[in-house]
Enzyme design. Structure first.
Site, PDB file in Angstrom:
ATOM      1  N   LYS A  51       0.832  -1.207   0.000  1.00  0.00           N
ATOM      2  CA  LYS A  51       0.000   0.000   0.000  1.00  0.00           C
ATOM      3  C   LYS A  51       0.871   1.264   0.000  1.00  0.00           C
ATOM      4  CE  LYS A  51      -2.629  -2.592  -0.610  1.00  0.00           C
ATOM      5  NZ  LYS A  51      -2.472  -3.999  -0.605  1.00  0.00           N
ATOM      6  N   ALA A 177      -3.582 -12.952 -12.850  1.00  0.00           N
ATOM      7  CA  ALA A 177      -4.335 -11.691 -12.752  1.00  0.00           C
ATOM      8  C   ALA A 177      -5.277 -11.763 -11.564  1.00  0.00           C
ATOM      9  CB  ALA A 177      -5.110 -11.441 -14.047  1.00  0.00           C
ATOM     10  N   ILE A 180      -3.019 -10.149  -6.025  1.00  0.00           N
ATOM     11  CA  ILE A 180      -1.615  -9.740  -5.914  1.00  0.00           C
ATOM     12  C   ILE A 180      -1.071  -9.287  -7.269  1.00  0.00           C
ATOM     13  CG2 ILE A 180       0.730 -10.560  -5.401  1.00  0.00           C
ATOM     14  CD1 ILE A 180      -0.414 -12.255  -3.178  1.00  0.00           C
ATOM     15  N   GLU A 199      -2.728 -14.529 -17.565  1.00  0.00           N
ATOM     16  CA  GLU A 199      -3.729 -15.201 -16.722  1.00  0.00           C
ATOM     17  C   GLU A 199      -4.217 -16.466 -17.441  1.00  0.00           C
ATOM     18  OE1 GLU A 199      -5.277 -15.063 -13.611  1.00  0.00           O
ATOM     19  OE2 GLU A 199      -6.247 -16.821 -14.467  1.00  0.00           O
ATOM     20  N   ALA A 265       2.505 -14.689  -9.182  1.00  0.00           N
ATOM     21  CA  ALA A 265       1.415 -14.340  -8.249  1.00  0.00           C
ATOM     22  C   ALA A 265       0.239 -15.276  -8.509  1.00  0.00           C
ATOM     23  CB  ALA A 265       1.005 -12.882  -8.429  1.00  0.00           C
ATOM     24  N   GLY A 267      -1.282 -17.395  -6.295  1.00  0.00           N
ATOM     25  CA  GLY A 267      -1.960 -17.852  -5.088  1.00  0.00           C
ATOM     26  C   GLY A 267      -0.980 -18.065  -3.940  1.00  0.00           C
ATOM     27  N   ARG A 268      -1.531 -18.363  -2.788  1.00  0.00           N
ATOM     28  CA  ARG A 268      -0.709 -18.613  -1.596  1.00  0.00           C
ATOM     29  C   ARG A 268      -1.141 -19.938  -0.979  1.00  0.00           C
ATOM     30  NH1 ARG A 268       2.172 -14.248   0.253  1.00  0.00           N
ATOM     31  NH2 ARG A 268       2.220 -15.108   2.364  1.00  0.00           N
ATOM     32  N   ALA A 316      -6.273 -10.520   5.756  1.00  0.00           N
ATOM     33  CA  ALA A 316      -5.760 -10.129   7.072  1.00  0.00           C
ATOM     34  C   ALA A 316      -6.903  -9.874   8.054  1.00  0.00           C
ATOM     35  CB  ALA A 316      -4.911  -8.869   6.927  1.00  0.00           C
ATOM     36  N   HIS A 440     -23.065  15.629   2.372  1.00  0.00           N
ATOM     37  CA  HIS A 440     -22.864  16.132   1.004  1.00  0.00           C
ATOM     38  C   HIS A 440     -21.817  17.239   1.014  1.00  0.00           C
ATOM     39  CE1 HIS A 440     -23.685  17.347  -3.086  1.00  0.00           C
ATOM     40  NE2 HIS A 440     -23.706  18.612  -2.671  1.00  0.00           N
TER      41      HIS A 440
HETATM   42  P1  NAD Z   1      -5.274 -15.454  -6.648  1.00  0.00           P
HETATM   43  O1  NAD Z   1      -5.773 -16.840  -6.435  1.00  0.00           O
HETATM   44  O2  NAD Z   1      -6.144 -14.299  -6.312  1.00  0.00           O
HETATM   45  O3  NAD Z   1      -4.839 -15.286  -8.190  1.00  0.00           O
HETATM   46  C1  NAD Z   1      -3.918 -16.141  -8.832  1.00  0.00           C
HETATM   47  C2  NAD Z   1      -4.222 -16.187 -10.325  1.00  0.00           C
HETATM   48  O4  NAD Z   1      -3.147 -16.875 -10.983  1.00  0.00           O
HETATM   49  C3  NAD Z   1      -5.489 -16.941 -10.663  1.00  0.00           C
HETATM   50  O5  NAD Z   1      -6.340 -16.087 -11.405  1.00  0.00           O
HETATM   51  C4  NAD Z   1      -5.000 -18.130 -11.487  1.00  0.00           C
HETATM   52  O6  NAD Z   1      -5.895 -18.511 -12.512  1.00  0.00           O
HETATM   53  C5  NAD Z   1      -3.685 -17.618 -12.075  1.00  0.00           C
HETATM   54  N1  NAD Z   1      -2.738 -18.681 -12.471  1.00  0.00           N
HETATM   55  C6  NAD Z   1      -2.406 -19.792 -11.768  1.00  0.00           C
HETATM   56  N2  NAD Z   1      -1.473 -20.521 -12.444  1.00  0.00           N
HETATM   57  C7  NAD Z   1      -1.199 -19.865 -13.605  1.00  0.00           C
HETATM   58  C8  NAD Z   1      -0.312 -20.104 -14.730  1.00  0.00           C
HETATM   59  N3  NAD Z   1       0.497 -21.168 -14.791  1.00  0.00           N
HETATM   60  N4  NAD Z   1      -0.278 -19.195 -15.751  1.00  0.00           N
HETATM   61  C9  NAD Z   1      -1.089 -18.084 -15.697  1.00  0.00           C
HETATM   62  N5  NAD Z   1      -1.938 -17.824 -14.656  1.00  0.00           N
HETATM   63  C10 NAD Z   1      -1.998 -18.683 -13.615  1.00  0.00           C
HETATM   64  O7  NAD Z   1      -3.892 -15.389  -5.842  1.00  0.00           O
HETATM   65  P2  NAD Z   1      -2.949 -14.168  -5.466  1.00  0.00           P
HETATM   66  O8  NAD Z   1      -3.290 -12.966  -6.254  1.00  0.00           O
HETATM   67  O9  NAD Z   1      -1.563 -14.718  -5.554  1.00  0.00           O
HETATM   68  O10 NAD Z   1      -3.327 -13.887  -3.955  1.00  0.00           O
HETATM   69  C11 NAD Z   1      -3.129 -14.900  -2.959  1.00  0.00           C
HETATM   70  C12 NAD Z   1      -3.993 -14.659  -1.743  1.00  0.00           C
HETATM   71  O11 NAD Z   1      -3.579 -13.488  -1.057  1.00  0.00           O
HETATM   72  C13 NAD Z   1      -5.430 -14.486  -2.107  1.00  0.00           C
HETATM   73  O12 NAD Z   1      -6.197 -15.361  -1.329  1.00  0.00           O
HETATM   74  C14 NAD Z   1      -5.730 -13.059  -1.769  1.00  0.00           C
HETATM   75  O13 NAD Z   1      -7.022 -12.921  -1.238  1.00  0.00           O
HETATM   76  C15 NAD Z   1      -4.686 -12.686  -0.739  1.00  0.00           C
HETATM   77  N6  NAD Z   1      -4.351 -11.257  -0.869  1.00  0.00           N
HETATM   78  C16 NAD Z   1      -5.308 -10.332  -0.658  1.00  0.00           C
HETATM   79  C17 NAD Z   1      -5.022  -8.987  -0.845  1.00  0.00           C
HETATM   80  C18 NAD Z   1      -6.098  -7.968  -0.597  1.00  0.00           C
HETATM   81  O14 NAD Z   1      -7.032  -8.261   0.125  1.00  0.00           O
HETATM   82  N7  NAD Z   1      -6.028  -6.780  -1.196  1.00  0.00           N
HETATM   83  C19 NAD Z   1      -3.779  -8.583  -1.300  1.00  0.00           C
HETATM   84  C20 NAD Z   1      -2.835  -9.558  -1.524  1.00  0.00           C
HETATM   85  C21 NAD Z   1      -3.139 -10.889  -1.321  1.00  0.00           C
END
Ligand code: NAD
Length: 468
Positions: A51, A177, A180, A199, A265, A267-268, A316, A440
């Site tokens: 942020k 996409a 993160i 994506e 990015a 997933g986690r 979080a 307002h």
């Molecule tokens: P995500 O699951 O949101 O997105 C990962 C994307 O990667 C998916 O759309 C998936 O289809 C794509 N993908 C997977 N393998 C691929 C490949 N080989 N080639 C191309 N695309 C592929 O995961 P993230 O963005 O890494 O976030 C992880 C976690 O962290 C989430 O659960 C999220 O909620 C959390 N997070 C939240 C915030 C927030 O609240 N603002 C910020 C950061 C992270």
């Protein structure tokens, strides 16, 4: 052997919040953290530093693209990346030291080191075993890797490395996409990198409300972000400070792209490495998530688990609320957490924020709904702030008028969504919001207008025919 009422393992927003609430309730509390600073991923390498960079880079974007319109004329500002990094570090330090201060004030012992649970009621930290009546596991998550892609945190980086690159890359690829990928892609694109987001799925932000994902795709494209759907990354190769990325496209064709840096990015995954012995009694599922009840109790008596290592969204604020709920349960209080009312935010610009169900989910469930939508182009405050992208979409039950979901894309959507969260938490109807007085001029008036629009009564726009 020191003994405690509660030992919390992990000091992220789940763990530290839980420890503070336990201490407030009179429980003798310790928190185990192996990193040099408290705060976990969120404060050190996640929400807070990202942020800081999103905020700084947004100011740059405003200066480059919008200042002149408001009569602010100067040469374009240049980015001093080292200084921006110092700003980010200052923000992190302020937050992590704040937690340390709160631990001291609440008399919470910080047990420095990595914990494991050798047996029920015991926590091993380094070579010391501590006993505790209750244990709260809050060890969080770590970035998922992709097979065949070696992360070195220099050329191929996770979200952690992406916040500390040595310089601004010319060409940056982001795999995924998701939340993160879009937030980090936004930072680097604003700082001057050419960003391509790959994506695998054919649909953009497939789980969110379609109106929101459509508008977000439009806004991000306008900013120059190149989001390629149906693009599955199959392998990468690093040579001469460049990374070659092999992509399989939806039509079956393959191509290779060459870029300076790559952010993975995708997933986690829950982080429980080395934590649980066979005798701990804590069950973990095939994907590494600790098995818990609705009230975060694991299969081992006295052991709770919260946040990213258990079912539910990896957010979080969800972890923090679970942490407080568990502390209350341990202290013998009646407590409840409403999993149906958890807001989500994606911190691009405009921000995306939502709570409750999407129009598509509700229709698939056969629920009769009414939808009210109000665009920021019709908001006086948004016009004055030169920030008119997006809208508020409010969904209510057609029979009862109860609010079932709210979906916002716009400036400060992360703040605005709280109004809908509170309304839903109190079981409000759209009419309740429509009868409420909003200041307002404010961006929040768009929520008021969306609530009025649910029954075709918005004031500052021509109402469409009421939907059935
Ligand atoms: P995500 O699951 O949101 O997105 C990962 C994307 O990667 C998916 O759309 C998936 O289809 C794509 N993908 C997977 N393998 C691929 C490949 N080989 N080639 C191309 N695309 C592929 O995961 P993230 O963005 O890494 O976030 C992880 C976690 O962290 C989430 O659960 C999220 O909620 C959390 N997070 C939240 C915030 C927030 O609240 N603002 C910020 C950061 C992270």
């Amino acid at each position: 052997m020191a003994s405690y009422d509660v030992i919390v393992i992990g000091s992220g927003p789940g763990g530290y919040v839980s420890a503070i609430r336990c201490a407030q309730l009179g429980l003798k509390t310790a928190c185990v953290e192996g990193s040099d600073t408290l705060g976990g991923t969120c404060l050190n390498v996640g929400c807070i530093p990202s942020k800081a960079l999103l905020h700084a880079s947004h100011q740059l974007h405003e200066a480059e693209h919008n200042f002149a319109k408001m009569g602010l004329i100067s040469d374009n500002p240049v980015v001093d990346w080292a200084k921006m990094q110092s700003y980010k570090t200052e923000v992190i330090d302020g937050n992590t030291k704040g937690i340390e201060f709160l631990f001291k004030k609440n008399k919470i012992d910080w047990l420095k080191g990595w914990a494991s649970i050798p047996a029920a009621g015991q926590v091993l930290v380094g070579d010391k075993t501590h006993s505790s009546k209750h244990i709260i596991i809050a060890t969080g998550s770590e970035p998922s890797a992709l097979p065949g892609i070696a992360i070195d945190e220099k050329t191929i980086v996770t979200s952690t490395g992406a916040l500390t690159l040595d310089k601004i890359p010319t060409k940056m690829i982001v795999i995924g996409a998701g939340v993160i990928g879009l937030e980090l892609g936004t930072i680097w694109q604003r700082l001057g990198s050419e960003v391509v987001v790959l994506e695998a799925m054919d649909n953009f932000l497939s789980t969110i409300d379609k109106d929101l994902s459509k508008e977000a795709a439009k806004c991000l494209k306008k900013q120059g972000m190149n989001i390629r759907l149906g693009a599955l990354v199959t392998s990468t190769e690093v040579a001469n400070n460049e990374v070659k990325v092999a992509v399989k496209k939806a039509d079956g064709d393959s191509e290779t792209l060459t870029f300076d840096k790559l952010i993975v990015a995708v997933g986690r995954k829950p982080y429980t490495e080395g934590l649980l012995s066979a005798d701990s009694g804590v069950a973990v599922d095939g994907r590494g998530f600790v098995h818990v009840s609705t009230r975060c109790k694991t299969d081992a008596p006295g052991v709770y688990a919260i946040g990213d290592i258990v079912r539910g969204p990896m957010l979080a604020h969800k972890a923090s609320e679970e942490g407080m709920m568990v502390a209350d349960i341990i202290a013998g209080h009646k407590t409840l957490m409403n999993y149906d009312c958890i807001p989500w935010v994606i911190y691009t610009h405009p921000e995306l924020a939502w709570v409750g169900k999407t129009e598509q989910e509700l229709k698939a469930e056969g629920v009769a709904i009414k939808v009210g939508k109000f665009p920021f182009t019709a908001s006086g405050r948004a016009m004055a702030a030169n920030d008119t992208q997006g809208f508020v979409k409010l969904i209510a039950d057609a029979e009862t008028d109860r609010i079932l979901g709210c979906h916002i894309i716009g400036g400060n959507a992360s703040e605005l969504i709280a109004q809908a969260v509170i309304a839903m938490e109190f079981g409000s109807s759209a009419e309740d919001l429509a009868l409420t007085v909003f200041a307002h001029p404010s961006m929040g008036e768009a929520i008021h207008e969306a609530a009025l629009a649910v029954d075709g009564h918005a004031i500052h726009m021509a109402n469409r025919k009421k939907r059935k």
